[in-house]
Write an enzyme that holds these catalytic residues in place. Sequence first.
Site, PDB file in Angstrom:
ATOM      1  N   GLU A  46      -0.561  71.358  -0.132  1.00  0.00           N
ATOM      2  CA  GLU A  46      -0.102  69.992  -0.403  1.00  0.00           C
ATOM      3  C   GLU A  46       0.303  69.288   0.895  1.00  0.00           C
ATOM      4  O   GLU A  46       0.041  68.100   1.090  1.00  0.00           O
ATOM      5  CB  GLU A  46       1.058  70.022  -1.401  1.00  0.00           C
ATOM      6  CG  GLU A  46       0.604  70.426  -2.808  1.00  0.00           C
ATOM      7  CD  GLU A  46       1.743  70.516  -3.802  1.00  0.00           C
ATOM      8  OE1 GLU A  46       1.702  69.797  -4.812  1.00  0.00           O
ATOM      9  OE2 GLU A  46       2.665  71.324  -3.571  1.00  0.00           O
ATOM     10  N   GLU A  61       0.247  77.627  -8.381  1.00  0.00           N
ATOM     11  CA  GLU A  61       1.496  77.431  -9.128  1.00  0.00           C
ATOM     12  C   GLU A  61       1.399  77.789 -10.601  1.00  0.00           C
ATOM     13  O   GLU A  61       2.378  78.228 -11.216  1.00  0.00           O
ATOM     14  CB  GLU A  61       1.961  75.973  -8.980  1.00  0.00           C
ATOM     15  CG  GLU A  61       2.541  75.625  -7.633  1.00  0.00           C
ATOM     16  CD  GLU A  61       1.491  75.261  -6.584  1.00  0.00           C
ATOM     17  OE1 GLU A  61       1.872  74.805  -5.506  1.00  0.00           O
ATOM     18  OE2 GLU A  61       0.274  75.444  -6.863  1.00  0.00           O
TER      19      GLU A  61
END
Length: 692
Positions: A105, A125
Amino acid sequence: MSAEYQVKGNIAVITLNNPPVNGLGHASRAAVVEGMQQALQDEAITAIVITGAGKAFSGGADIKEFNSTKAFAEPSLQTVINVIENASKPVIAAIHSVCMGGGLELALACHYRVATAGAQIALPEVKLGILPGAGGTQRLPRVLGLEMALNMIVSGTPVVSEKLAKTGLFNQMLEGDLMQGAIDFANTVAATRPLPRVRDIKIDYPNHEAFLQFSRNTVGAMAGPFPAPLKCVEAVAAAVTMKFDDGIQLERQLFLELVQSTESKALRHAFFGERAAGKIPDVPEDTPLRPIKSVAVIGAGTMGGGIAMNFANAGIPVQILEMKQEALDKGLATIRKNYENTLKKGKLTQEKFEQRLALITGTMSYQDIAQADLVIEAVFEEMGVKQQVFKKLDEVMKPGAIMASNTSTLDVDMIASFTQRPQDVIGMHFFSPANVMKLLEIVRGKATAKDVLATVMALSKKIKKTGVVSGVCDGFIGNRMIEQYSRQAGFLLEEGCTPEQVDKAVEKLGFAMGPFRMGDLAGNDIGWAIRKRRYIDKPLVTYSKTADLLCELGRYGQKTGAGWYDYKPGDRKAYPSQVVNDMIVQHSADLGIARRNISDQEITERLIFSLVNEGAHILEEGIAMRASDIDMVYLSGYGFPLHRGGPMFYADTLGLPNVIMAMDKYAKGRHGDAWKVAALLAKLAKEGKTFN
C-alpha cells in the site's frame, strides 16, 4: 533502528530498517515522514527513493504492534501514504524480496515503482480476517486491472514480481544492483511534472456490474463462515463505482467492521498463537542446535511411513527399520504409492518424486541406523514394546543422537528411564496421516536437554509442522482433552442421541468431522485399547460401554468397512447404521435409561466445554505453557473450526461465567462428577478475565 536517511548525489534515499521484514511500526512510520519532510525541504534533492534493508522491502504492519494503541498512533500508515502521494518531488519505491500488505500500500502511494525479479507481491490481509485498510483495495485495481487485483485481494496469495512486469504496478523491472538502478531511474523522472498518482487512474472495465455480481456469487460460495472475502469484493467494487475518496472511506468502514468481528479475532489469535508456540521461556532463542542431517524411523507402518515422508520432503535422508522383510517391503510400497498419487495430481514433479523416494531406504539391522542424528520410534503403543526398542537404541545409537518416541499417550519419562541418556529422549507425537497433518506435539521430559528441545522445535518448522510443546502426562495436551470429549459423546449416546446426530451438531458448528466419524477414521480399536488400560489405571473414571460393544462386534471403522457407520467398498462416505443404532437403544434399555430428545446446543456445549475444562486443568498443572498452545493443538490437529479460534479462545468469546453456568447445569445430570469446574476456570471467571 526504524528507517535510515541518506543522500546520494541529488537523490534522497529512505531505507526501512526494522528486521526481519521491515514492518511498518510506529517508529518506522515516523521516520519515513521525517525523512520525507527533510528531503522536501532540501532544495538540492530532486527525487526520493524508498526501499527496505535486508531481506524485504516491507512485509506490512509490524505484528509486534497488533492489537495495541501503537498500531493506530500518528503518523498512521494512511498519514504516511498521504505525505508520499502529495509530495512535490517524485517518490520512487525500490522493491525487492517481499512487498506485502501495508508495504505494498505504501508502494502504491509512490509516484513510481521499480522492482527486481523474484519479489513476492501480496495483500494478504484476508488471511487475518480483514481487508487492506490503507487504500490497497482502491489503488491495486487501478494498476493491475479489476480482475487480477480482485483475485489477489480475495485470495491473499503472493505473486512474483516478474508476473506483474507488464502491468501498471511497475514502471521498470531492474536487473543488477537495485539501488543504483533506482537512483538512475529517479534521475530520469526528477523533472517530470505533473507527478503521476495511482489515485488519478480511471478503471475502464466494460460491464463491470456483471463481473462483480459473478464475483460475489463465487466468493460467497467459497468463503464459508468468514466475512472478509465478500467484504473485499465490496471494497474493490467501490474502486470502480465510486469516486476515489468515497472508496477509501468505504474501505476504512469495512476494515473497522472486520477488525471487530469474532472471525477476524480468531484468525489473528491463530496467527499469533502459532508464533508464540515456538517460544519456550526457559530455552534461549540462541541455544545451539544439534545438527540433523540423517533420520531413522523404527516401524514401517502407516505412522512410520508418514513420518519418514516428512523428512524426505525436507531433503533429509531417512532409514526405516523393520523386523520382518514383508513388513518393510509393504511400508516402502505404501510410501511409493503415496508419492505416485501426489505425482498424478500434478502436485509433485517427476524429479522431486525420484529425489524423495531416493532419500528413503529400508533396513532390518539396528547397526545400520547407529549413526543417525535423530531416531523416532513408531511402534505399537504398549510400554513393554517401547522398552525393548529404547534399550536397543541406547546400545547402538551414537553419542548425542536424539531419541524420540511417537507415543500418543504413554509416559515419556518412563521411556527415557529405559536408557542411560534420558537427556537425549523426547516425545515427537505426529498425527495421522503424519505426512499430511500439521500438528507435532513435542513432549518435554523432566530430563530432556534444552538443546534437544530447541533442535526438535526448529526441526518442526523445517518439516512444515506446527510444533507445540507439552509436558508429560497421560495423553499430553490433545489426547488428554479429547478423552473427555469422547466420554461426553458416549454418554450422549446412552441418553438419547445417535452417532449421526452428535456428529452433525458439531459439524454444523464448523468441525471438520464429529467424534464418531473421527473414531471410524482413526480406528475405534485404538480408543478401545486405551480404555482397557484406563479401566485398570483409573477405575474410578466412568466411560460409556457403547464403544466397547461396538468393538466387540469387530466394527473398528473404515479399515474394517464398518464402525459407528456403515461403509461401502471404495466409498469413504459414512452411512448411518441400523445395527449400531439398535445396539445403542438396547444398551440404554439395559442400563435402565429413558432416552430423551437432546438439543444440538446441549451436544455442542457438553463436547466443547469438556475440552475447555480439561484444558484449564492442563494449564493449572503446567502441561501446556499457554492457552494459545492448547488452541493451536486443536486447530492444527483435531479439526477445530478455525473461525472459532480453538476451544480456549471459543470459551473466551462466550464468556467464562456462561461456560461455568452451563457446566453447573450438566453437573445435575448423569455423570455429574465429570463437570467439576477446574480451579483456574473458576478463578478467571470470578476475576472477569479470559484464558487468552
